[in-house]
Structures are given as structure tokens and as C-alpha cells.
Scaffold this motif. Structure first.
Motif, PDB file in Angstrom:
ATOM      1  N   ASN A 240       0.847  -1.348   0.045  1.00  0.00           N
ATOM      2  CA  ASN A 240       0.115  -0.070  -0.024  1.00  0.00           C
ATOM      3  C   ASN A 240       0.801   1.262  -0.101  1.00  0.00           C
ATOM      4  O   ASN A 240       0.364   2.410  -0.480  1.00  0.00           O
ATOM      5  N   ALA A 241       2.233   1.245   0.675  1.00  0.00           N
ATOM      6  CA  ALA A 241       2.717   2.282   0.433  1.00  0.00           C
ATOM      7  C   ALA A 241       3.395   2.824  -0.803  1.00  0.00           C
ATOM      8  O   ALA A 241       3.757   3.669  -1.193  1.00  0.00           O
ATOM      9  N   LEU A 242       3.466   1.636  -1.570  1.00  0.00           N
ATOM     10  CA  LEU A 242       4.146   1.844  -3.195  1.00  0.00           C
ATOM     11  C   LEU A 242       3.050   2.436  -4.053  1.00  0.00           C
ATOM     12  O   LEU A 242       3.220   3.072  -5.210  1.00  0.00           O
ATOM     13  N   ILE A 243       1.800   2.517  -3.557  1.00  0.00           N
ATOM     14  CA  ILE A 243       0.906   3.086  -4.530  1.00  0.00           C
ATOM     15  C   ILE A 243       0.887   4.423  -4.872  1.00  0.00           C
ATOM     16  O   ILE A 243       0.749   4.888  -5.937  1.00  0.00           O
ATOM     17  N   PRO A 244       1.062   5.346  -3.937  1.00  0.00           N
ATOM     18  CA  PRO A 244       1.418   6.943  -4.380  1.00  0.00           C
ATOM     19  C   PRO A 244       2.828   6.810  -5.114  1.00  0.00           C
ATOM     20  O   PRO A 244       2.902   7.766  -5.901  1.00  0.00           O
TER      21      PRO A 244
END
Length: 320
Positions: A240-244
Motif C-alpha cells: 500500500n505504501a508503493l501505490i503513491p
């Protein structure tokens, strides 16, 4: 999604027109031209005027713009005044040299930034976190030419491990294994410096993203279920941290082909960035304008690509 992409592509047309007008206007305001930039003391005023007429530099600015824009619509960027070749050919000759070091630095910087950012957020305020933070600020504060000269002094001059500059050693046969190894040796130092410059800001970005994610309720729930910490961090939090960060990939597109002007100058690397810098000093307007528009197109496409990838990665984002 298809309608969104088509609509965004249509929006690129007026944007490119505006960019072309601004870029041409700025270049027209630069004092001097290709004739004066050559600084030939033996050139008479009559000869200089003849050359300006041949190159079309004596025409009014608005007329030169419409001629240049009309040729651009036909796919003709004109001929480079300095290289005496079509602009597209000059770009093709040098852009892949810049792409090599930019591509490898992109891979290394993202791998290092992800690992360092994850563990820095996981062990916040630890000795490792403080070291990473110090490294980030060093990479962001030191200028590229300083780091480049420093690694040349250490790795090339004092230790003699890598070449000082250039892309190949004279006399090497292209295509051979020895030639490939020689290119890898020459590209190590510029790739190292470019990776250091990119890793700093990326690591800070991933660290901030991970700190926000690991405080979420679903991370606490995953830990409460008894999942291994490695699974919680790398499967749930990192994903989820990689999405942005996906949006950043789109903006890397112009960087892959734009070249690093200062680094290529320091390491005498025959990349398109160094050629672009020389075209500015030599008032090579066809190449300067053509390559600027080339980068502008890549930037707009990268911006569109980042929006599309972000919408695909996060279904909650609706593209309108």
C-alpha cells in the motif's frame, strides 16, 4: 479508462502548442545567434549576413516560428547547425548513451530506496534510521559536480579502479565481450553518482509513506491475527505504501532520455545532455528547440502514464 486516455491525449495538443510558443519565444530572446556564437574573427559582416540568410536567421521571429512549427507537424525537426545533421539523427546518436546510465541508476536507486525506506520506517529513530536520514540530506545537499569530482579523485585517480571519463577505451572492437566490459567500467562512476542523487529523495519519500501506512488500523489487525512481521511489512504495508510511488514512475520517463548535463560534462560521457548543453552555448536553435519539445512530449506522456497507473493500482481513484 479508454475515454479518459483519449480525452487526455486531445488535451495534449493545446498544451504542446503553448509549450512550443513559450520555448521559441525564450530562445528568440537569447542574445546572439549561431553565427555570432562561433566567434570567427576572420568572418566579414557580409559573409555573416549571407550565412544568416542561408540558415533562415534573418527572418522575423513570428515567421521563423510558423516555419519551424509547420516542419515539426510533418515530423521534421530541422538540421542541427552545429552537427550538420538532422536533429532526429543527432538525438538518436546520443540519447541511448544517456539512457544506459539513467536506466541502471533508476533500477538501483529504486531498489535501494525501497529497502532503506522500509527498514528506516520500521526502526524509526534507531541508529540505522539516523544514518539513512544523514545519507539522504547529504545526497540532496551536495551538488552533482562535487560528488562526481570526488568519486573521480577516489576511485579513478587514487585507487585506479575505474577510468576517469569517456565511454570506451580507444581501439576497442565494438560488439566484443571486452568492449562491453570496458563500457561497464566507464559507466560505473556516472551511474553511481546519479544513483546517489536519486536515492536520497526517493528514500525519504518511501520512508514517509511507510510511516503513514504502518500506523493504520489494518496493520494492527494483521499483527493481532498473529501474522509474521515480515508478512505484515512486505505484503500488507509495503504494497500500500508503493501505490503513491507509482505516480513517480511516469515522471521518470523524460529523465531516462533527458540526460544528466552536468554529470555528462564531468565524466566526458557522450550523452545527449552534454550535446544539449553545447547547443545552448552555440545557439544551435534547431537542436535546442527540437530536443526541448521532445522532452516536453515525454513529460506529458509520463504525466498521463502516472495518472493511469495510479488509477489502475488503486480502484478507489476514479479517472474522469
Amino acid at each position: 479508462m479508454k475515454q479518459y486516455i483519449i480525452r487526455r491525449l486531445l488535451q495534449l495538443i493545446p498544451t504542446l502548442i503553448g509549450i512550443s510558443i513559450i520555448v521559441f519565444a525564450i530562445s528568440a530572446m537569447v542574445p546572439g545567434d549561431y553565427i555570432t556564437a562561433k566567434q570567427n574573427p576572420n568572418m566579414t559582416a557580409e559573409k555573416a549576413q549571407q550565412l544568416r540568410h542561408i540558415y533562415g536567421l534573418d527572418k522575423p521571429e513570428y515567421q521563423r516560428y510558423f516555419i519551424w512549427a509547420g516542419n515539426m507537424l510533418k515530423g521534421n525537426m530541422g538540421d542541427s547547425l552545429q552537427h550538420k545533421q538532422p536533429v532526429t539523427k543527432v538525438i538518436g546518436n546520443y540519447v541511448w548513451n544517456s539512457f544506459i546510465i539513467a536506466f541502471f541508476s533508476l533500477i538501483f536507486s529504486w531498489l535501494i530506496a525501497v529497502v532503506a525506506g522500509v527498514f528506516s520506517a520500521k526502526f524509526q529513530y534507531s541508529l540505522f534510521d539516523k544514518f539513512v536520514t544523514l545519507f539522504i540530506f547529504l545526497c540532496m545537499s551536495l551538488p552533482s559536480f562535487f560528488i562526481g569530482l570526488l568519486v573521480i579523485k577516489i576511485f579513478a585517480l587514487e585507487w585506479g579502479i575505474f577510468p576517469v571519463g569517456g565511454m570506451t577505451t580507444a581501439g576497442m572492437e565494438p560488439g566484443s565481450w571486452a568492449y562491453i566490459v570496458d563500457v561497464l567500467k566507464h559507466m560505473f562512476l556516472p551511474t553511481l553518482v546519479l544513483t546517489m542523487l536519486s536515492t536520497g529523495s526517493l528514500t525519504r519519500y518511501f520512508r514517509t509513506g511507510m510511516l503513514e501506512v504502518i500506523r493504520q488500523d489494518y496493520i494492527r489487525t494483521a499483527r493481532a491475527k498473529g501474522l509474521k512481521e515480515r508478512t505484515v511489512i512486505f505484503k500488507h504495508a509495503l504494497r500500500n505504501a508503493l501505490i503513491p510511488a507509482i505516480t513517480l514512475l511516469g515522471f521518470e520517463l523524460p529523465a531516462l532520455f533527458g540526460g544528466a548535463m552536468i554529470l555528462e560534462k564531468v565524466f566526458v560521457w557522450p550523452g545527449v545532455g552534454q550535446v544539449y548543453l553545447e547547443s545552448i552555448s552555440m545557439r544551435d536553435y534547431p537542436f535546442m528547440l527540437g530536443f526541448t519539445i521532445f522532452l516536453a512530449v515525454l513529460t506529458l506522456i509520463g504525466n498521463l502514464l502516472s495518472d493511469v497507473l495510479y488509477g489502475m493500482a488503486d480502484p478507489r481513484i476514479r479517472l474522469k
